[in-house]
Design an enzyme around this catalytic site. Sequence first.
Site, mmCIF file in Angstrom:
data_model
loop_
_atom_site.group_PDB
_atom_site.id
_atom_site.type_symbol
_atom_site.label_atom_id
_atom_site.label_comp_id
_atom_site.label_asym_id
_atom_site.label_seq_id
_atom_site.Cartn_x
_atom_site.Cartn_y
_atom_site.Cartn_z
ATOM 1 N N GLU A 97 -29.886 31.916 73.479
ATOM 2 C CA GLU A 97 -28.566 32.031 74.103
ATOM 3 C C GLU A 97 -28.602 31.308 75.448
ATOM 4 O O GLU A 97 -27.627 30.716 75.890
ATOM 5 C CB GLU A 97 -28.205 33.508 74.286
ATOM 6 C CG GLU A 97 -26.818 33.742 74.881
ATOM 7 C CD GLU A 97 -26.518 35.217 75.143
ATOM 8 O OE1 GLU A 97 -27.476 36.018 75.131
ATOM 9 O OE2 GLU A 97 -25.353 35.564 75.358
ATOM 10 N N LEU A 129 -22.381 44.813 83.851
ATOM 11 C CA LEU A 129 -21.638 45.813 84.621
ATOM 12 C C LEU A 129 -20.264 46.084 84.000
ATOM 13 O O LEU A 129 -19.661 47.122 84.247
ATOM 14 C CB LEU A 129 -21.473 45.345 86.071
ATOM 15 C CG LEU A 129 -22.764 45.357 86.899
ATOM 16 C CD1 LEU A 129 -22.505 44.798 88.293
ATOM 17 C CD2 LEU A 129 -23.349 46.765 86.985
ATOM 18 N N GLN A 176 -15.591 43.374 75.522
ATOM 19 C CA GLN A 176 -15.497 42.482 76.668
ATOM 20 C C GLN A 176 -14.783 41.168 76.357
ATOM 21 O O GLN A 176 -14.380 40.470 77.264
ATOM 22 C CB GLN A 176 -16.894 42.128 77.205
ATOM 23 C CG GLN A 176 -17.523 43.183 78.073
ATOM 24 C CD GLN A 176 -18.299 44.179 77.272
ATOM 25 O OE1 GLN A 176 -18.356 44.076 76.056
ATOM 26 N NE2 GLN A 176 -18.898 45.156 77.921
ATOM 27 N N HIS A 222 -27.240 33.756 68.188
ATOM 28 C CA HIS A 222 -26.947 32.658 69.118
ATOM 29 C C HIS A 222 -27.594 31.332 68.714
ATOM 30 O O HIS A 222 -27.050 30.608 67.902
ATOM 31 C CB HIS A 222 -27.315 33.017 70.562
ATOM 32 C CG HIS A 222 -26.472 34.116 71.113
ATOM 33 N ND1 HIS A 222 -25.115 34.019 71.226
ATOM 34 C CD2 HIS A 222 -26.784 35.353 71.555
ATOM 35 C CE1 HIS A 222 -24.621 35.145 71.722
ATOM 36 N NE2 HIS A 222 -25.614 35.977 71.930
ATOM 37 N N LYS A 232 -23.507 40.620 85.892
ATOM 38 C CA LYS A 232 -22.111 41.051 86.047
ATOM 39 C C LYS A 232 -21.494 41.398 84.701
ATOM 40 O O LYS A 232 -20.673 42.301 84.594
ATOM 41 C CB LYS A 232 -21.293 39.952 86.731
ATOM 42 C CG LYS A 232 -21.590 39.823 88.204
ATOM 43 C CD LYS A 232 -20.484 39.056 88.891
ATOM 44 C CE LYS A 232 -20.688 39.096 90.391
ATOM 45 N NZ LYS A 232 -19.669 38.322 91.095
HETATM 46 ZN ZN LIG Z 1 -25.443 39.876 71.502
#
Ligand SMILES: [Zn+2]
EC number: 3.5.4.6
Length: 879
Positions: free
Chosen positions: A702, A505, A780, A721, A502
């Site tokens: 991650e 997306l 995001q 990460h 998701k």
């Molecule tokens: Zn990344």
Amino acid sequence: MDAYAIHLAMAALVGASFVAVSAYYMHRKTLSQLLEFARTVERERAAAGDDDEDGGVEREGEAYRRSSLRRGHQQHSRRKGAGYYRRGGGSASLPDVILAAAEVDGEEEDEEEQQMWPAMNGPLSAAATAEGLPIPPGLPRLHTVPEGSKQSIHGSSIKKAGHIRPTSPRSPVASASAFESVEGSDEEDNLHSDSKLDNTYLNTNGDIGPEHKSIYQAMPNQIADNGDSKSLPAASMIRSHSVSGNMHGAQPDPVAADILRKEPEQETFVRLKITPSETPNADEAEVYKILQKCLELRESYLFREEVAPWEKEVITDPSTPKPNPSPFAYTPEQKTDHFFQMVDGVVHVYANKELTERLFPVADATTFFTDLHYILRVIAAGNIRTVCHHRLCLLEQKFNIHLMLNADREFLAQKSAPHRDFYNVRKVDTHVHHSACMNQKHLLRFIKSKLRKEPDEVVIFRDGTYMTLKEVFESLDLSGYDLSVDLLDVHADKSTFHRFDKFNLKYNPCGQSRLREIFLKQDNLIQGRFLAELTKQVFSDLAGSKYQMAEYRISIYGRKQSEWDQLASWIVNNELYSENVVWLIQIPRLYNVYKEIGIVTSFQNILDNIFLPLFEVTVDPESHPQLHVFLKQVVGLDLVDDESKPERRPTKHMPTPAQWTNIFNPAFSYYAYYCYANLYTLNKLRELKGMTTIKFRPHAGEAGDIDHLAATFLVAHNIAHGINLRKSPVLQHLYYLAQIGLAMSPLSNNSLFLDYHRNPFPQFFHRGLNISLSTDDPLQIHLTKEPLVEEYSIAASLWKLTACDLCEIARNSVLQSGFSHALKSHWIGRTYYKRGPDGNDIHKTNVPHIRVEFRDTIWREEMQLVYLGMADLPEELDK
Ligand SMILES: [Zn+2]
């Protein structure tokens, strides 16, 4: 106000609501004009004023020490004052109250206002003030007072507080001032470097002794040499401050100024002698020997340059490195006879076609998987876990004690470093994906402006027809007016937690893949023109903020060999270059997807597509000139995708890439090995030919299995990460010992895999792992124009990081990054490559030597313990 009163009277008389409404609007208009007039007057005064308003806090402190520089400095700051306000109107990247207010309004207003502001923000001539801004006579100054008078009336009290505050309310554009006042300050940087201050300072740092007196006593003389002007008595300097009017009439606070003049007591600190005389018992010694073996395994894999950059290029000129005037100029380079071919997924290089002796041999897959299994066994062993857990806890407690004893001294040391603070130390965004590098508001505004200015541009071929931008939006039943950040819907929310699919997306604006293709792809019908324009805007924002850099990760998929040329020509043709930016190539782990749609037959196809063009261009730059030029700015290779997908742990004997024809995606470590092995060979060849090298810096840890981190421990230069290290004390301890860089993004983790309050960042930081902060996906995740500062800001608030912590993290980010030796020297100090305080320059990093020496001492003790006192520790950082 007259007009206002008349209108009100008319309204009362006639009783017509129409008039009342118009009065309201007129009132609002005059008010805003008036406010603007007041601002303009304030600016005029500042620009013409005798002393610098923007210098504020730091200047006054410096005044004592820089008395000799006074004359030259005043001229300088006057110039700067004018430039500063000019920038205030146009700065794209800085939070600007006025512009921000304009943005909130509708799009049409937006344009109008933006046209208006630059003219009004600049210093206006008297004529323009008289003609351009008619001020109705008799208007009370009442409404305009707050902004201006705060400074004049409460000037002295604010000044006092201001000495210890990083920002002070001294400019009309309040939020921008902290950043703006330091822009264009390179001249000051150079001043310090010229004075050879750093060297003396460094050589004697950390010691308590009489030398310190001499350093600080030596300072005024050196500055006098430098600034060729006589020193003025302190009294006359204070006078020079008060000349500019009552606003600057306040006497500099002697307490704060003292800190700057003082002998550097703050550089003494309490060293921790709590390390007990640790003689490991037999069991512990056994564990340490195993850890030694793990570290040696890593050394045997990792690509290290034969000659370190600082040995190749000795920096003597302390001034700002000149920007590359023609970063895309291709100078023909010699083709060599090297012959290469793929053998079982790894390129073999020979001196020429006839010779059969393989150059640059690299560990084969079986060896790698055998070693990987060794590491996996080690990290699972109970006794080793216990020892490592214990060591990590001890490291953490040592840091806590250090803070208890020395935090005040650290703070004092930072105060005594002139000019530097968190805002003007260099910080690199070490992990950010290029296709998400702009924030959502930026993308929205860009889409709207394109829809308005280029509606008839043919942008896409869909369903058998070519469509213009207008038609695309009509097909979606959307107009420019409809668009909002909410409708754009690119922001991560609670639906994306644990849903990488998701999250992916969210790259589709308005949920439409066609909008992603038009605006966020570089291989589309318009040849990525829109994305290039967006990228340039992001670059100029970065350049505007001056102290922020970024390493953008851009995709090569491995579907066809021409991808490299296509990407390189996009970069070169659009002249996407910035001194603040380098590139990393990210490879999405999507074999199963390509296999399913029949683009590839085996995993070998992907490796061919990714690596063969790189060897071609390295052997013969003429074969892909644009790619050759582009690769000079590529510093790393990355592996990306959802790590939480289930995968089968590789066995020691895996099928070769050519045999990998099934529909399943290979495991992370399988990808990691083949990327590593080919990159290792490529780097050896590039180094031989005097070209730049590319470090392996994948995403790892991650989510998903711990063996990702075990694999990258062996082969990666540093990683993005690494939050899963919290699950394995042994690996965490090994990452600490090897000081492998982690580019952590707690806000991104919070959207995807791990709640912010559970993020191990603060714990890793206390323990001394080599970590930096990065944004991952501003589109995001972040809300402001400066996503990296937002990331630092939230971490600082929630985890109570001090200014010293933030500056240490910023320094780590520069060290982890792939920027050139010349730039790193300029940003964090000429001897940055030395371990410990010798490699720190507090005048550039604002990190106290106390902190650096503490970290270095503890690391050396830990290494000596693991090597049972036999470690031969290098004085310089790893290459
Ligand atoms: Zn990344």
